[in-house]
Design a protein around this motif. Structure first.
Motif, PDB file in Angstrom:
ATOM      1  N   ILE A  55       0.818  -1.225   0.000  1.00  0.00           N
ATOM      2  CA  ILE A  55       0.000   0.000   0.000  1.00  0.00           C
ATOM      3  C   ILE A  55       0.850   1.273   0.000  1.00  0.00           C
ATOM      4  O   ILE A  55       0.307   2.374   0.022  1.00  0.00           O
ATOM      5  CB  ILE A  55      -1.010   0.027   1.168  1.00  0.00           C
ATOM      6  N   ARG A  73      -4.084   6.976   5.224  1.00  0.00           N
ATOM      7  CA  ARG A  73      -5.414   6.621   5.738  1.00  0.00           C
ATOM      8  C   ARG A  73      -6.327   6.181   4.593  1.00  0.00           C
ATOM      9  O   ARG A  73      -7.041   5.187   4.715  1.00  0.00           O
ATOM     10  CB  ARG A  73      -6.032   7.788   6.495  1.00  0.00           C
ATOM     11  N   ALA A  74      -6.289   6.903   3.494  1.00  0.00           N
ATOM     12  CA  ALA A  74      -7.120   6.541   2.340  1.00  0.00           C
ATOM     13  C   ALA A  74      -6.762   5.156   1.814  1.00  0.00           C
ATOM     14  O   ALA A  74      -7.649   4.372   1.456  1.00  0.00           O
ATOM     15  CB  ALA A  74      -6.961   7.589   1.242  1.00  0.00           C
ATOM     16  N   ARG A  75      -5.482   4.826   1.788  1.00  0.00           N
ATOM     17  CA  ARG A  75      -5.067   3.490   1.331  1.00  0.00           C
ATOM     18  C   ARG A  75      -5.525   2.411   2.303  1.00  0.00           C
ATOM     19  O   ARG A  75      -5.972   1.344   1.890  1.00  0.00           O
ATOM     20  CB  ARG A  75      -3.554   3.434   1.156  1.00  0.00           C
ATOM     21  N   GLU A  78      -8.108   2.546   4.267  1.00  0.00           N
ATOM     22  CA  GLU A  78      -9.565   2.428   4.189  1.00  0.00           C
ATOM     23  C   GLU A  78      -9.992   1.441   3.093  1.00  0.00           C
ATOM     24  O   GLU A  78     -11.037   0.810   3.203  1.00  0.00           O
ATOM     25  CB  GLU A  78     -10.210   3.790   3.960  1.00  0.00           C
ATOM     26  N   ASN A  79      -9.160   1.276   2.050  1.00  0.00           N
ATOM     27  CA  ASN A  79      -9.478   0.316   0.987  1.00  0.00           C
ATOM     28  C   ASN A  79      -9.494  -1.113   1.501  1.00  0.00           C
ATOM     29  O   ASN A  79     -10.085  -1.997   0.852  1.00  0.00           O
ATOM     30  CB  ASN A  79      -8.454   0.422  -0.156  1.00  0.00           C
ATOM     31  N   TYR A  80      -8.835  -1.377   2.636  1.00  0.00           N
ATOM     32  CA  TYR A  80      -8.741  -2.732   3.190  1.00  0.00           C
ATOM     33  C   TYR A  80      -9.375  -2.817   4.565  1.00  0.00           C
ATOM     34  O   TYR A  80      -9.129  -3.754   5.301  1.00  0.00           O
ATOM     35  CB  TYR A  80      -7.269  -3.167   3.235  1.00  0.00           C
ATOM     36  N   SER A  81     -10.197  -1.828   4.903  1.00  0.00           N
ATOM     37  CA  SER A  81     -10.812  -1.758   6.215  1.00  0.00           C
ATOM     38  C   SER A  81     -12.185  -2.417   6.217  1.00  0.00           C
ATOM     39  O   SER A  81     -12.959  -2.261   5.274  1.00  0.00           O
ATOM     40  CB  SER A  81     -10.952  -0.287   6.641  1.00  0.00           C
ATOM     41  N   THR A  82     -12.470  -3.132   7.297  1.00  0.00           N
ATOM     42  CA  THR A  82     -13.776  -3.752   7.468  1.00  0.00           C
ATOM     43  C   THR A  82     -14.595  -3.032   8.534  1.00  0.00           C
ATOM     44  O   THR A  82     -15.690  -3.455   8.852  1.00  0.00           O
ATOM     45  CB  THR A  82     -13.630  -5.234   7.870  1.00  0.00           C
TER      46      THR A  82
END
Length: 142
Positions: A47, A133-135, A137-141
């Motif tokens: 990331i 943080r934006a990156r 968020e792409n892998y956040s549940t």
């Protein structure tokens, strides 16, 4: 395995080494934390977090980690360590790991790590940079 890879778009393959076995003929408990570390650094590289660290001096430090053993892992095996982000906050986030055994065709181990954002130049906790943080968020549940 297809469902696992779909659930964990970033996953790290790890080959179990003979030397990781203990006297009880399964992978020693301490080795799992190395597996998590390998997956964590691979995730950060994928990331761009490690690039950001070099550019800004702000990056991750490990605050705590834990592991739940569901099934023993034996040699030989290839593992896939899937990583997701949970509980994303301004100055920290939690990484969740699931270890999938190709030999057993199931998840054998679940772990987590609390990662704190740290300013290495000023030796203090920092706020998560917006781009990172934006990156995440792409892998956040969460």
């Amino acid at each position: 395995m297809d469902a696992f890879k779909r659930d964990f778009p970033i996953h790290t393959p790890i080959t179990v080494a003979w030397g990781e076995m203990d006297a009880l003929q399964h992978v020693n408990n301490v080795v799992y934390f190395r597996y998590f570390e390998t997956a964590r650094i691979d995730f950060f590289n994928q990331i761009g977090l490690m690039e950001a660290l070099q550019a800004t001096g702000i990056g991750p430090i490990l605050a705590q980690t834990q592991c739940r053993f569901k099934r023993p892992v034996l040699f030989p095996d290839t593992l896939q360590v899937g990583t997701l982000i949970k509980d994303l906050q301004d100055d920290r986030f939690t990484m969740e790991y699931h270890i999938f055994s190709e030999a057993q065709q199931c998840v054998t181990t679940i772990g987590s790590a609390e990662v704190v954002v740290f300013d290495f130049n000023n030796q203090r906790k920092a706020t998560l940079p917006a781009a990172i943080r934006a990156r995440l968020e792409n892998y956040s549940t969460s």
